[in-house]
Write a protein that holds these residues in place. Structure first.
Motif, PDB file in Angstrom:
ATOM      1  N   ALA A 236     -17.624 -54.429  -2.190  1.00  0.00           N
ATOM      2  CA  ALA A 236     -19.016 -54.857  -2.400  1.00  0.00           C
ATOM      3  C   ALA A 236     -19.719 -53.916  -3.369  1.00  0.00           C
ATOM      4  O   ALA A 236     -20.466 -54.358  -4.259  1.00  0.00           O
ATOM      5  CB  ALA A 236     -19.758 -54.905  -1.064  1.00  0.00           C
ATOM      6  N   VAL A 237     -19.496 -52.619  -3.231  1.00  0.00           N
ATOM      7  CA  VAL A 237     -20.111 -51.648  -4.134  1.00  0.00           C
ATOM      8  C   VAL A 237     -19.584 -51.817  -5.554  1.00  0.00           C
ATOM      9  O   VAL A 237     -20.352 -51.731  -6.532  1.00  0.00           O
ATOM     10  CB  VAL A 237     -19.863 -50.211  -3.623  1.00  0.00           C
ATOM     11  N   VAL A 238     -18.297 -52.092  -5.688  1.00  0.00           N
ATOM     12  CA  VAL A 238     -17.728 -52.315  -7.024  1.00  0.00           C
ATOM     13  C   VAL A 238     -18.413 -53.501  -7.700  1.00  0.00           C
ATOM     14  O   VAL A 238     -18.755 -53.450  -8.889  1.00  0.00           O
ATOM     15  CB  VAL A 238     -16.206 -52.539  -6.933  1.00  0.00           C
ATOM     16  N   MET A 239     -18.624 -54.575  -6.957  1.00  0.00           N
ATOM     17  CA  MET A 239     -19.284 -55.750  -7.530  1.00  0.00           C
ATOM     18  C   MET A 239     -20.737 -55.432  -7.902  1.00  0.00           C
ATOM     19  O   MET A 239     -21.240 -55.851  -8.944  1.00  0.00           O
ATOM     20  CB  MET A 239     -19.240 -56.914  -6.545  1.00  0.00           C
ATOM     21  N   ALA A 240     -21.407 -54.687  -7.029  1.00  0.00           N
ATOM     22  CA  ALA A 240     -22.792 -54.306  -7.335  1.00  0.00           C
ATOM     23  C   ALA A 240     -22.857 -53.500  -8.631  1.00  0.00           C
ATOM     24  O   ALA A 240     -23.691 -53.756  -9.506  1.00  0.00           O
ATOM     25  CB  ALA A 240     -23.376 -53.502  -6.181  1.00  0.00           C
ATOM     26  N   ASP A 241     -21.959 -52.535  -8.758  1.00  0.00           N
ATOM     27  CA  ASP A 241     -21.980 -51.680  -9.942  1.00  0.00           C
ATOM     28  C   ASP A 241     -21.644 -52.448 -11.214  1.00  0.00           C
ATOM     29  O   ASP A 241     -22.082 -52.063 -12.310  1.00  0.00           O
ATOM     30  CB  ASP A 241     -21.009 -50.515  -9.752  1.00  0.00           C
ATOM     31  N   SER A 242     -20.889 -53.532 -11.077  1.00  0.00           N
ATOM     32  CA  SER A 242     -20.580 -54.358 -12.247  1.00  0.00           C
ATOM     33  C   SER A 242     -21.851 -54.953 -12.846  1.00  0.00           C
ATOM     34  O   SER A 242     -21.900 -55.257 -14.039  1.00  0.00           O
ATOM     35  CB  SER A 242     -19.610 -55.479 -11.855  1.00  0.00           C
ATOM     36  N   ILE A 243     -22.875 -55.119 -12.016  1.00  0.00           N
ATOM     37  CA  ILE A 243     -24.171 -55.612 -12.493  1.00  0.00           C
ATOM     38  C   ILE A 243     -25.098 -54.460 -12.843  1.00  0.00           C
ATOM     39  O   ILE A 243     -25.738 -54.440 -13.905  1.00  0.00           O
ATOM     40  CB  ILE A 243     -24.822 -56.512 -11.423  1.00  0.00           C
ATOM     41  N   LEU A 244     -25.153 -53.456 -11.974  1.00  0.00           N
ATOM     42  CA  LEU A 244     -26.133 -52.379 -12.115  1.00  0.00           C
ATOM     43  C   LEU A 244     -25.864 -51.489 -13.329  1.00  0.00           C
ATOM     44  O   LEU A 244     -26.797 -50.878 -13.869  1.00  0.00           O
ATOM     45  CB  LEU A 244     -26.160 -51.530 -10.839  1.00  0.00           C
ATOM     46  N   LYS A 245     -24.632 -51.412 -13.771  1.00  0.00           N
ATOM     47  CA  LYS A 245     -24.326 -50.540 -14.909  1.00  0.00           C
ATOM     48  C   LYS A 245     -24.815 -51.128 -16.231  1.00  0.00           C
ATOM     49  O   LYS A 245     -24.894 -50.406 -17.234  1.00  0.00           O
ATOM     50  CB  LYS A 245     -22.827 -50.266 -14.981  1.00  0.00           C
ATOM     51  N   GLY A 246     -25.138 -52.411 -16.246  1.00  0.00           N
ATOM     52  CA  GLY A 246     -25.664 -53.036 -17.451  1.00  0.00           C
ATOM     53  C   GLY A 246     -27.173 -52.992 -17.489  1.00  0.00           C
ATOM     54  O   GLY A 246     -27.831 -52.458 -16.592  1.00  0.00           O
ATOM     55  N   ASP A 247     -27.744 -53.542 -18.543  1.00  0.00           N
ATOM     56  CA  ASP A 247     -29.205 -53.558 -18.670  1.00  0.00           C
ATOM     57  C   ASP A 247     -29.746 -54.969 -18.848  1.00  0.00           C
ATOM     58  O   ASP A 247     -30.857 -55.158 -19.340  1.00  0.00           O
ATOM     59  CB  ASP A 247     -29.652 -52.675 -19.845  1.00  0.00           C
ATOM     60  N   ASN A 248     -28.965 -55.969 -18.411  1.00  0.00           N
ATOM     61  CA  ASN A 248     -29.399 -57.357 -18.565  1.00  0.00           C
ATOM     62  C   ASN A 248     -30.371 -57.802 -17.474  1.00  0.00           C
ATOM     63  O   ASN A 248     -31.028 -58.840 -17.623  1.00  0.00           O
ATOM     64  CB  ASN A 248     -28.184 -58.290 -18.557  1.00  0.00           C
ATOM     65  N   TYR A 249     -30.436 -57.051 -16.390  1.00  0.00           N
ATOM     66  CA  TYR A 249     -31.309 -57.420 -15.274  1.00  0.00           C
ATOM     67  C   TYR A 249     -32.144 -56.211 -14.880  1.00  0.00           C
ATOM     68  O   TYR A 249     -31.651 -55.086 -14.837  1.00  0.00           O
ATOM     69  CB  TYR A 249     -30.481 -57.919 -14.081  1.00  0.00           C
ATOM     70  N   LYS A 250     -33.401 -56.450 -14.590  1.00  0.00           N
ATOM     71  CA  LYS A 250     -34.322 -55.385 -14.203  1.00  0.00           C
ATOM     72  C   LYS A 250     -35.229 -55.890 -13.083  1.00  0.00           C
ATOM     73  O   LYS A 250     -35.443 -57.089 -12.953  1.00  0.00           O
ATOM     74  CB  LYS A 250     -35.183 -54.949 -15.392  1.00  0.00           C
ATOM     75  N   LEU A 251     -35.753 -54.965 -12.304  1.00  0.00           N
ATOM     76  CA  LEU A 251     -36.756 -55.337 -11.315  1.00  0.00           C
ATOM     77  C   LEU A 251     -38.058 -55.636 -12.049  1.00  0.00           C
ATOM     78  O   LEU A 251     -38.620 -54.760 -12.714  1.00  0.00           O
ATOM     79  CB  LEU A 251     -36.974 -54.207 -10.306  1.00  0.00           C
ATOM     80  N   ASP A 252     -38.545 -56.858 -11.948  1.00  0.00           N
ATOM     81  CA  ASP A 252     -39.805 -57.216 -12.601  1.00  0.00           C
ATOM     82  C   ASP A 252     -40.937 -56.379 -12.020  1.00  0.00           C
ATOM     83  O   ASP A 252     -40.986 -56.129 -10.812  1.00  0.00           O
ATOM     84  CB  ASP A 252     -40.091 -58.701 -12.382  1.00  0.00           C
ATOM     85  N   ASN A 253     -41.854 -55.965 -12.877  1.00  0.00           N
ATOM     86  CA  ASN A 253     -42.971 -55.151 -12.408  1.00  0.00           C
ATOM     87  C   ASN A 253     -43.788 -55.874 -11.346  1.00  0.00           C
ATOM     88  O   ASN A 253     -44.290 -55.261 -10.403  1.00  0.00           O
ATOM     89  CB  ASN A 253     -43.865 -54.757 -13.578  1.00  0.00           C
ATOM     90  N   ASN A 254     -43.945 -57.181 -11.508  1.00  0.00           N
ATOM     91  CA  ASN A 254     -44.713 -57.975 -10.560  1.00  0.00           C
ATOM     92  C   ASN A 254     -43.762 -58.760  -9.671  1.00  0.00           C
ATOM     93  O   ASN A 254     -43.040 -59.645 -10.136  1.00  0.00           O
ATOM     94  CB  ASN A 254     -45.650 -58.935 -11.308  1.00  0.00           C
ATOM     95  N   TYR A 255     -43.753 -58.443  -8.394  1.00  0.00           N
ATOM     96  CA  TYR A 255     -42.868 -59.113  -7.433  1.00  0.00           C
ATOM     97  C   TYR A 255     -43.033 -60.623  -7.476  1.00  0.00           C
ATOM     98  O   TYR A 255     -42.056 -61.390  -7.416  1.00  0.00           O
ATOM     99  CB  TYR A 255     -43.173 -58.574  -6.035  1.00  0.00           C
ATOM    100  N   TYR A 256     -44.278 -61.086  -7.599  1.00  0.00           N
ATOM    101  CA  TYR A 256     -44.543 -62.515  -7.470  1.00  0.00           C
ATOM    102  C   TYR A 256     -44.173 -63.325  -8.706  1.00  0.00           C
ATOM    103  O   TYR A 256     -44.152 -64.556  -8.654  1.00  0.00           O
ATOM    104  CB  TYR A 256     -46.002 -62.743  -7.075  1.00  0.00           C
ATOM    105  N   ASN A 257     -43.834 -62.647  -9.807  1.00  0.00           N
ATOM    106  CA  ASN A 257     -43.330 -63.392 -10.958  1.00  0.00           C
ATOM    107  C   ASN A 257     -42.065 -64.163 -10.615  1.00  0.00           C
ATOM    108  O   ASN A 257     -41.767 -65.202 -11.215  1.00  0.00           O
ATOM    109  CB  ASN A 257     -43.030 -62.438 -12.125  1.00  0.00           C
ATOM    110  N   LEU A 258     -41.322 -63.665  -9.639  1.00  0.00           N
ATOM    111  CA  LEU A 258     -40.077 -64.316  -9.250  1.00  0.00           C
ATOM    112  C   LEU A 258     -40.298 -65.660  -8.579  1.00  0.00           C
ATOM    113  O   LEU A 258     -39.370 -66.485  -8.517  1.00  0.00           O
ATOM    114  CB  LEU A 258     -39.287 -63.407  -8.297  1.00  0.00           C
ATOM    115  N   PHE A 259     -41.512 -65.909  -8.081  1.00  0.00           N
ATOM    116  CA  PHE A 259     -41.737 -67.078  -7.233  1.00  0.00           C
ATOM    117  C   PHE A 259     -42.867 -67.981  -7.716  1.00  0.00           C
ATOM    118  O   PHE A 259     -43.184 -68.967  -7.058  1.00  0.00           O
ATOM    119  CB  PHE A 259     -42.037 -66.618  -5.794  1.00  0.00           C
ATOM    120  N   ASP A 260     -43.466 -67.647  -8.849  1.00  0.00           N
ATOM    121  CA  ASP A 260     -44.585 -68.442  -9.338  1.00  0.00           C
ATOM    122  C   ASP A 260     -44.136 -69.805  -9.847  1.00  0.00           C
ATOM    123  O   ASP A 260     -42.952 -70.037 -10.107  1.00  0.00           O
ATOM    124  CB  ASP A 260     -45.331 -67.689 -10.438  1.00  0.00           C
ATOM    125  N   VAL A 261     -45.095 -70.684 -10.015  1.00  0.00           N
ATOM    126  CA  VAL A 261     -44.804 -72.038 -10.481  1.00  0.00           C
ATOM    127  C   VAL A 261     -44.106 -72.008 -11.836  1.00  0.00           C
ATOM    128  O   VAL A 261     -43.204 -72.806 -12.104  1.00  0.00           O
ATOM    129  CB  VAL A 261     -46.097 -72.869 -10.564  1.00  0.00           C
TER     130      VAL A 261
END
Length: 529
Positions: A236-261
Motif C-alpha cells: 500500500a505504501v509503495v502504491m501511495a509513493d507512486s503518486i506522492l513522488k510526482g507533482d501532478n496532484y496537490k491538496l487544493d487550498n480550498n477543501y470545498y473546491n473538490l465538491f462545488d457545482v
C-alpha cells in the motif's frame, strides 16, 4: 465547461442492458463492418462505460456504503420515506436477499463488466494500430477492474467473467481470487495507462490514469486482510509513493473546491471522479440530504426531500478548532452560507416562507414511540436531523430530476495520504518522498492543515479513523473503513429505538440477490443468508 468527458457521455451509444442475467445482452449499432475509427467514434462508444458508472453510484451504491453506517441515516417521517423498510434495513443490518439496492447494484456492476467485455472484443477486432489498441484496452480493463472492486467489496465471492457474450452461467470465485484477478489486471495495464499533466488533464478527467490504478491498488492493499486474510501494508505504501513522488496532484487550498457545482479537471486533488451535470443524472445529494425549506433562500425553486441526515454520534467527531469541514453540516439557526467555505453569513438569516420564524435544524433523532426508525412528520419533526451541504446545492436543479451537477470524487490525494498513514500504523515502514520522511503525523497534519484544523500532537491508529471520518464524510468510504477497523457492528442507539443492530459479522458482505440465484444455479449464497 466542466470537462470533455461530458462530450463522451452525451455522444454515448444508449445501451439497453438487461437487468436479469450475468450474461446481459448489450445492444449496439456497432459491428465489425462499421466499427468506429475516429477518436470521436471511440469517445461515443466508450462513453457507455462511464454513463453506466454514473447512473447508480450516487444513489443505490452510495446508500449501501453509507446508510449501513453511522455516517448517514434516512428515517421515516410518519410512514413517509419508509419505502418498504429498505433504509431501516440498511441502518440495522437486517437487509434480505431481495433488498432493492442489493439487487440493483449487482445488476449495475455486472452490467458494467459485461459492457467492458463487449468493448474489449470490439477494440480487438478494430483496425486500430497496435499501440492505439493497447491504450484503449487498458482504459477498458482499468474500468472493468473498478467495477470488479465494487463487486468484491460489497458481495465478496463473485463470478469472474472475461468473455462476451457469456456462453455458460459462471460460478462464484472466492474473494481472494477476485482480488488476485483485479490486481493482475491493473498491473498488466499500468504501462499503457496515461499520466495526467497540465496539458491533458481535461481530456483525462473522469478516465483511468496511472494514478487511478495506483490509488485503487493502494485501497486494495490496505484492505487486503479483509479481502484475502493477508496483510499487504508495505505494498500500500509503495502504491501511495507512486503518486506522492510526482507533482501532478496537490491538496487544493480550498477543501470545498473538490465538491462545488463547478468542480472538474481544474481540481488538483482529485485523482478519479465520477462526472455529473444536469444532463448526466445520478448525483442526488441535495435531493435527499438537504432541508427542503431552505431551497428558496439558496436560489432554488425545486421541491427536495426532508429525510436524510447524519447521526449526532457521527457529527460529534467534527470537534477540531478551525476545521472548515464542520461547515459541511447544517445544524442550529440557519443562515445563507458563503459558498467558498460553507460558513454561515450571520447577516442573512433564513426564515420559513411567509413567516418571521427562522429555520432551525436540530440534531435530535428521537424516534416516535412504537414506530420503527420514524421521527414523525410535523414541521418540528421535519427539522430534526443534521443535513449536509458538502456537495453544494445546484441552482440549476430542475423539478423533474432534482439532481446536482457536482462531480463526485472517488479517489483523492488526501485519501492516498491517509491510507499511507494507516498502512504505516499497521506495520509498514515510513518512507521518504521528495526529501521528506512521511510519518503518520506528517501526513495527517498535511490533511488537517488544508482544512484549517488544529494540528495533531499525538496520532494513533484509532484517532486516524476519526480523521478519515472528518475528511471523507458522505464520500462512500465509511462502510469500508469501519469493516477494516472491526467496528461495522457497533451499535449506536437512537432515543426510543425499538429495533436493534444485527451484529452478525456475516453482514460485512451483502447477499447475492434472490433473482440471480434463481437464474443461475451455479451461484452459491454468501454465509449468513
Amino acid at each position: 465547461m466542466k470537462n470533455i468527458l461530458y462530450i463522451m457521455l452525451s455522444m454515448a451509444v444508449v445501451t439497453s442492458i438487461s437487468c436479469r442475467k450475468l450474461d446481459v445482452p448489450v445492444e449496439s449499432q456497432y459491428v465489425k463492418g462499421n466499427f468506429p475509427t475516429t477518436q470521436g467514434d471511440y469517445a461515443a462508444l466508450f462513453g457507455t462505460m462511464y454513463s453506466n458508472l454514473s447512473s447508480q453510484f450516487g444513489v443505490p451504491y452510495w446508500r449501501m456504503q453509507e446508510l449501513s453506517t453511522d455516517e448517514a441515516i434516512l428515517p421515516a417521517r410518519d410512514g413517509n420515506f419508509d419505502d418498504g423498510g429498505q433504509f431501516r434495513q440498511l441502518h440495522y443490518h437486517t437487509w434480505t436477499i431481495d433488498h432493492p439496492s442489493v439487487r440493483d447494484i449487482w445488476q449495475w456492476g455486472f452490467g458494467g463488466i459485461n459492457n467492458c467485455n463487449r468493448l474489449i472484443n470490439l477494440t480487438n477486432d478494430s483496425k486500430a494500430s497496435a499501440a492505439d489498441k493497447a491504450a484503449k484496452i487498458a482504459e477498458v480493463k482499468a474500468m472493468r477492474a473498478l467495477y470488479y472492486f465494487f463487486m468484491m467489496d460489497l458481495y465478496g465471492n463473485v463470478p469472474i467473467i472475461e468473455s462476451f457474450p457469456v456462453v455458460d452461467q459462471p460460478a462464484n470465485v472466492n474473494r481472494d481470487k477476485v482480488f488476485d484477478f483485479i490486481e493482475a489486471e491493473l498491473k498488466a495495464v499500468l504501462p499503457d495507462l496515461p499520466v495526467k499533466s497540465s496539458t491533458n488533464n481535461v481530456l483525462l478527467y473522469g478516465r483511468p490514469t496511472k494514478a487511478m490504478a495506483f490509488a485503487l491498488l493502494e485501497k486494495m492493499y490496505l484492505n487486503s486482510e479483509v479481502y484475502t486474510g493477508k496483510p499487504r501494508y508495505t505494498d500500500a505504501v509503495v502504491m501511495a509513493d507512486s503518486i506522492l513522488k510526482g507533482d501532478n496532484y496537490k491538496l487544493d487550498n480550498n477543501y470545498y473546491n473538490l465538491f462545488d457545482v463547478n468542480n472538474g479537471p481544474q481540481v488538483q486533488g482529485t485523482i478519479f471522479a465520477i462526472p455529473y451535470d444536469q444532463q448526466i443524472p445520478g448525483n442526488q445529494m441535495t435531493r435527499f440530504g438537504f432541508y427542503a425549506y431552505l431551497a428558496p433562500a439558496y436560489g432554488i425553486n425545486v421541491g427536495f426531500s426532508i429525510a436524510m441526515s447524519t447521526t449526532p454520534e457521527f457529527y460529534n467527531r467534527f470537534n477540531l478548532a478551525g476545521d472548515v469541514r464542520k461547515n459541511s453540516w447544517l445544524i442550529g439557526k440557519q443562515y445563507l452560507p458563503n459558498v467558498a467555505d460553507r460558513s454561515p453569513d450571520l447577516t442573512k438569516p433564513i426564515f420559513y416562507s411567509g413567516t418571521t420564524n427562522q429555520i432551525e435544524i436540530l440534531p435530535d433523532l428521537t424516534l416516535k414511540p412504537g414506530k420503527p426508525m420514524d421521527l414523525g412528520n410535523t414541521l418540528a419533526d421535519q427539522a430534526k436531523g443534521i443535513r449536509s451541504i458538502k456537495y453544494f446545492p445546484d441552482v440549476n436543479a430542475i423539478q423533474s430530476t432534482r439532481v446536482n451537477g457536482n462531480d463526485m470524487p472517488l479517489f483523492r490525494l488526501a485519501d492516498v495520504m491517509l491510507m499511507k498513514a494507516e498502512a504505516i500504523f499497521r506495520g509498514a515502514i515510513a518512507t521518504t518522498v521528495n526529501g521528506e520522511l512521511q510519518t503518520p503525523m506528517i501526513l495527517i497534519n498535511k490533511v488537517r492543515a488544508r482544512a484549517g484544523a488544529e494540528l495533531a500532537t499525538n496520532v494513533t491508529l484509532k484517532s486516524l479513523l476519526d480523521d478519515r471520518a472528518r475528511e471523507f464524510s458522505w464520500e462512500a468510504w465509511r462502510r469500508n473503513d469501519l469493516i477494516r477497523y472491526g467496528k461495522f457492528e457497533i451499535d449506536y442507539l437512537l432515543p426510543n429505538d425499538v429495533l436493534t443492530m444485527n451484529k452478525d459479522v456475516t453482514r460485512r458482505l451483502f447477499p447475492i440477490p434472490a433473482n440471480e440465484l434463481k437464474l443461475n444455479s451455479k451461484l452459491v449464497q454468501n454465509p449468513g443468508y
